[in-house]
Scaffold this active site. Structure first.
Site, short mmCIF file in Angstrom:
data_model
loop_
_atom_site.label_atom_id
_atom_site.label_comp_id
_atom_site.label_asym_id
_atom_site.label_seq_id
_atom_site.Cartn_x
_atom_site.Cartn_y
_atom_site.Cartn_z
N ARG A 17 39.91 10.29 26.98
CA ARG A 17 40.54 10.50 28.29
C ARG A 17 41.43 9.28 28.57
NH1 ARG A 17 39.69 14.88 31.30
NH2 ARG A 17 39.59 13.69 33.25
N ASN A 68 39.07 -1.28 23.31
CA ASN A 68 39.20 0.07 22.73
C ASN A 68 39.47 -0.07 21.24
OD1 ASN A 68 39.67 2.95 22.64
ND2 ASN A 68 41.87 2.49 22.52
N HIS A 79 41.55 1.90 18.24
CA HIS A 79 42.61 2.90 18.06
C HIS A 79 42.86 3.07 16.56
CE1 HIS A 79 46.15 5.23 19.02
NE2 HIS A 79 46.82 4.52 18.13
N ARG A 132 40.68 12.63 38.77
CA ARG A 132 40.25 11.76 37.66
C ARG A 132 39.61 10.47 38.18
NH1 ARG A 132 45.31 10.63 35.33
NH2 ARG A 132 44.28 9.52 33.66
N ASP A 187 47.19 2.13 24.99
CA ASP A 187 47.24 1.51 23.65
C ASP A 187 48.20 0.32 23.60
OD1 ASP A 187 45.41 3.44 22.79
OD2 ASP A 187 46.98 4.81 22.17
N GLY A 226 30.93 10.20 17.79
CA GLY A 226 30.38 8.87 18.07
C GLY A 226 30.06 8.00 16.87
N SER A 227 30.83 8.14 15.79
CA SER A 227 30.48 7.32 14.62
C SER A 227 30.75 5.83 14.87
CB SER A 227 31.19 7.81 13.36
OG SER A 227 32.56 7.51 13.40
N ASN A 228 31.76 5.51 15.65
CA ASN A 228 31.98 4.09 15.99
C ASN A 228 30.88 3.57 16.90
OD1 ASN A 228 34.49 2.76 14.88
ND2 ASN A 228 35.28 4.78 15.48
C1 GAR Z 1 38.05 7.18 15.94
O1 GAR Z 1 38.87 7.27 14.81
C2 GAR Z 1 38.72 6.35 17.02
O2 GAR Z 1 39.49 5.29 16.52
C3 GAR Z 1 39.61 7.39 17.66
O3 GAR Z 1 38.84 8.56 17.70
C4 GAR Z 1 37.91 8.54 16.61
C5 GAR Z 1 36.53 8.75 17.20
O4 GAR Z 1 35.61 8.92 16.18
N1 GAR Z 1 40.02 6.99 18.96
C6 GAR Z 1 41.15 7.40 19.52
O5 GAR Z 1 41.94 8.15 18.98
C7 GAR Z 1 41.39 6.85 20.91
N2 GAR Z 1 42.68 7.21 21.37
P1 GAR Z 1 34.07 8.64 16.45
O6 GAR Z 1 33.69 9.49 17.67
O7 GAR Z 1 33.39 9.12 15.21
O8 GAR Z 1 33.90 7.16 16.70
#
Ligand code: GAR
Length: 200
Positions: free
Chosen positions: A94, A110, A112, A68, A148, A14-16
């Site tokens: 997911r 989202n 990506h 789902r 995406d 969850g850093s974003n």
């Molecule tokens: C991030 O790099 C995000 O862009 C990517 O997963 C990571 C999650 O990191 N998302 C995807 O690949 C979506 N298909 P985080 O949990 O530290 O935010």
């Protein structure tokens, strides 16, 4: 100012999500993150959200087996109960059903870890290195039924160096993601507060 009630979806560290929550601490940020949702009750980011006084809601996909849509209907109901108007997917791993996308299209974005339309899907950093691209990065985009594939809102670019590993490249991209995502939310919700609730 009126803030848009928003949810963040995560599946892991969850850093974003943290970058979004930190950005939302300034008074003029247009979103109020009222709930963090995870499909994985063990997602590390849930604890952090709670420590910030934000509701952390685990809706375990395993409880729904192969259904789902039933999993997403449960999430959707929780969001509606809380008056959520907007969703930020932030490392939510997911693939969404067409049903959920339809419910939230125009109100769900989202992040990506690649410069879309290049490298949709998983393992983007490894694939960027294999393709020997000179530039890589991250994209914030609208969520549409094609994975995406939604319209691009904002991108951040980083150089790729000859001695990069996927880990080094991922770390360089992630720093940019943390700047890009809050900026993209600002951009999108600036439109919202001027009355355009279905901008996409
Ligand atoms: C991030 O790099 C995000 O862009 C990517 O997963 C990571 C999650 O990191 N998302 C995807 O690949 C979506 N298909 P985080 O949990 O530290 O935010």
């Amino acid at each position: 100012m009126t803030k848009t009630k928003a949810a963040i979806f995560i599946s892991g560290r969850g850093s974003n999500m943290m970058a979004l929550v930190e950005a939302a601490k300034v008074p003029d940020f247009p979103a109020d993150f009222v709930v963090v949702v995870s499909n994985d009750p063990a997602a590390k980011g849930l604890e952090w959200a709670q420590s910030q006084g934000i509701e952390a809601l685990a809706v375990d996909h395993k409880a729904y087996g192969k259904d789902r849509e039933a999993h997403e209907r449960a999430i959707d109901a929780a969001l509606r109960e809380r008056g959520v108007e907007f969703i930020c997917l932030a490392g939510y791993m997911r693939i969404l059903t067409p049903w959920l996308v339809e419910q939230w299209q125009g109100r769900m974005i989202n992040i990506h870890p690649a410069l879309l339309p290049d490298f949709k899907g998983l393992h983007t950093h490894e694939r960027a290195l294999e393709a020997e691209v000179k530039e890589h990065g991250a994209t914030v985009h609208w969520v549409t039924p094609g994975v995406d594939e939604g319209e691009i809102i904002a991108q951040a670019r980083v150089p790729v160096f000859a001695d990069d590993s996927a880990e080094k490249l991922a770390a360089r991209v992630l720093i940019e993601e943390h700047r890009l995502y809050p900026a993209a939310v600002r951009k999108v919700l600036a439109n919202y507060s001027s009355g355009n609730k279905s901008a996409s």
